[in-house]
Write a protein that holds these residues in place. Structure first.
Motif, PDB file in Angstrom:
ATOM      1  N   GLU A  99       0.808  -1.218   0.000  1.00 43.58           N
ATOM      2  CA  GLU A  99       0.000   0.000   0.000  1.00 43.58           C
ATOM      3  C   GLU A  99       0.844   1.271   0.000  1.00 43.58           C
ATOM      4  O   GLU A  99       0.464   2.263  -0.635  1.00 43.58           O
ATOM      5  N   ASP A 100       1.964   1.258   0.681  1.00 43.51           N
ATOM      6  CA  ASP A 100       2.821   2.448   0.685  1.00 43.51           C
ATOM      7  C   ASP A 100       3.286   2.786  -0.737  1.00 43.51           C
ATOM      8  O   ASP A 100       3.319   3.956  -1.134  1.00 43.51           O
ATOM      9  N   ARG A 153       0.385   4.202  -2.712  1.00 45.40           N
ATOM     10  CA  ARG A 153       0.146   5.614  -2.365  1.00 45.40           C
ATOM     11  C   ARG A 153       1.166   6.523  -3.044  1.00 45.40           C
ATOM     12  O   ARG A 153       0.846   7.648  -3.419  1.00 45.40           O
ATOM     13  N   GLU A 154       2.393   6.061  -3.179  1.00 43.88           N
ATOM     14  CA  GLU A 154       3.385   6.859  -3.899  1.00 43.88           C
ATOM     15  C   GLU A 154       2.977   7.041  -5.355  1.00 43.88           C
ATOM     16  O   GLU A 154       3.098   8.139  -5.915  1.00 43.88           O
ATOM     17  N   THR A 181      -0.104   9.585  -5.997  1.00 39.80           N
ATOM     18  CA  THR A 181       0.047  10.947  -5.478  1.00 39.80           C
ATOM     19  C   THR A 181      -0.420  11.925  -6.551  1.00 39.80           C
ATOM     20  O   THR A 181       0.083  11.919  -7.678  1.00 39.80           O
ATOM     21  N   THR A 211     -10.619  14.938  -2.473  1.00 39.59           N
ATOM     22  CA  THR A 211      -9.589  14.311  -1.644  1.00 39.59           C
ATOM     23  C   THR A 211      -8.978  15.284  -0.640  1.00 39.59           C
ATOM     24  O   THR A 211      -8.329  14.856   0.325  1.00 39.59           O
ATOM     25  N   TRP A 250     -12.032   5.573  -4.434  1.00 36.19           N
ATOM     26  CA  TRP A 250     -10.643   6.046  -4.399  1.00 36.19           C
ATOM     27  C   TRP A 250     -10.517   7.420  -3.757  1.00 36.19           C
ATOM     28  O   TRP A 250      -9.479   7.742  -3.167  1.00 36.19           O
ATOM     29  N   TRP A 267     -10.369   6.572  -0.118  1.00 34.45           N
ATOM     30  CA  TRP A 267      -9.069   5.993   0.226  1.00 34.45           C
ATOM     31  C   TRP A 267      -8.039   7.088   0.512  1.00 34.45           C
ATOM     32  O   TRP A 267      -7.107   6.873   1.287  1.00 34.45           O
ATOM     33  N   HIS A 268      -8.208   8.253  -0.087  1.00 31.14           N
ATOM     34  CA  HIS A 268      -7.301   9.378   0.147  1.00 31.14           C
ATOM     35  C   HIS A 268      -7.654  10.166   1.415  1.00 31.14           C
ATOM     36  O   HIS A 268      -6.846  10.991   1.869  1.00 31.14           O
TER      37      HIS A 268
END
Length: 354
Positions: free
Chosen positions: A178-179, A182-183, A186, A296, A311, A314-315
């Motif tokens: 997940e990290d 997320r990158e 962005t 977001t 989504w 998710w942010h």
């Protein structure tokens, strides 16, 4: 010598395309008429060009075949990317996670990855023509369940070029990565800057001078296309007015600051009838990417149905409310939804309401 001159003379006398012989009209040019020799030259150029194209294709095919059997080459993974932005993000996240898990190279179709790149600074995965040819040349592995976690897919061991087909709408496919996801997801800085300016200007119109003095609550209302006969017959539901009133009241009671609702919808007329609060901002006539970015940047979020809202949620770092009855039981749509979709589709700590 006499015969040679005779041949030359006959050539000069028949040096144009005659309708009775070639069934073609003469072509006029600045310098005169196109001669038969010029016509043959044009034809020769066309033949050579076509043959060069065929030759290039053959060479490329041979390169791909040779590369396919190289012992030290990477294995490729790809996915048929279908649908709107939310669907594409699920497919991208799934494919990226599987590529990391099995040390494979991810390849993507150009037009689909460019759609995602309008919003996010993700690397280009469409520039490896050998990988694209090899991966998409494989038969697609389909998932049985589009919504929720399909354990048969999640437990697969990949040892060769692999082509997937499906929607893969579960965070469980990529939770370990997940990290990295997320990158990749962005949002671009120029979009964020425009969204911040828009929010500041909208708050000033409401008489709010300080952004930190209020809580922004994003509201996404998906209706529009889902009211069409096709989607209704397939089993899609839309969130009713009562759900939004309930969710808005829930958030308002649980945040310490005054609330400003920020509403995005593909049925704004209906949404403005539902959200009648004076402390509301309606996102009108913007791009999909801009609305996504503004939502977001809110503190909390209320979604209806669909993956676009998923989504956005998710942010969000704060409260996220989702509509927990998005499809009709015993419908065609219900057949591709896992029984545990409430926990494998909905993200942890989200609050379901109806």
């Amino acid at each position: 010598m006499f015969r040679l001159r005779a041949l030359r003379h006959r050539h000069r006398s028949s040096s144009i395309f005659r309708p009775g012989v070639m069934n073609m009209r003469c072509l006029n040019t600045r310098g005169g008429r196109l001669t038969l020799i010029s016509g043959f030259c044009v034809l020769l150029i066309i033949i050579v060009t076509h043959n060069q194209m065929v030759y290039d294709v053959i060479v490329e095919d041979m390169e791909v075949v040779r590369y396919k059997y190289q012992a030290d080459r990477t294995n490729y993974i790809c996915c048929d990317m279908l649908g709107g932005l939310g669907n594409l993000l699920f497919q991208y996240a799934f494919t990226l996670a599987m590529s990391l898990r099995f040390n494979m190279t991810m390849v993507c179709e150009t037009d689909k990855i460019q759609t995602i790149q309008q919003m996010f600074d993700i690397p280009d995965c469409a520039d490896d023509y050998k990988g694209l040819r090899l991966c998409f040349g494989e038969g697609a592995i389909k998932n049985k369940f589009n919504i929720g976690y399909d354990s048969k897919v999640g437990n697969m061991m990949l040892k060769r070029d692999t082509h997937f087909g499906g929607y893969f709408q579960s965070w469980l496919y990529w939770v370990k990565y997940e990290d990295t996801i997320r990158e990749h997801f962005t949002i671009k800085s120029d979009l964020k800057a425009s969204a911040e300016n828009y929010i500041d200007a909208s708050l000033q119109e409401l008489g709010v001078e300080n952004r930190s003095s209020v809580s922004l609550v994003g509201v996404h209302v998906r209706r529009g296309d889902l009211l069409n006969d096709f989607f209704r017959e397939h089993g899609y539901f839309v969130a009713p007015e009562e759900y939004f009133h309930k969710a808005m009241a829930y958030v308002t009671k649980r945040v310490p600051k005054p609330v400003v609702f920020v509403v995005s919808s593909n049925d704004m007329e209906w949404s403005q009838e539902v959200v009648k609060e004076t402390n509301a901002v309606f996102l009108l006539n913007n791009t999909r990417e801009f609305d996504f970015t503004v939502l977001t940047m809110c503190d909390h979020f209320i979604m209806s149905v669909g993956t676009f809202g998923w989504w956005v949620g998710w942010h969000i770092q704060g409260l996220v409310i989702y509509y927990n009855k998005p499809f009709r039981p015993d419908s065609e749509l219900s057949g591709v939804v896992t029984n545990d979709y409430v926990t494998t589709f909905a993200y942890p700590k989200w609050i379901g309401m109806s």
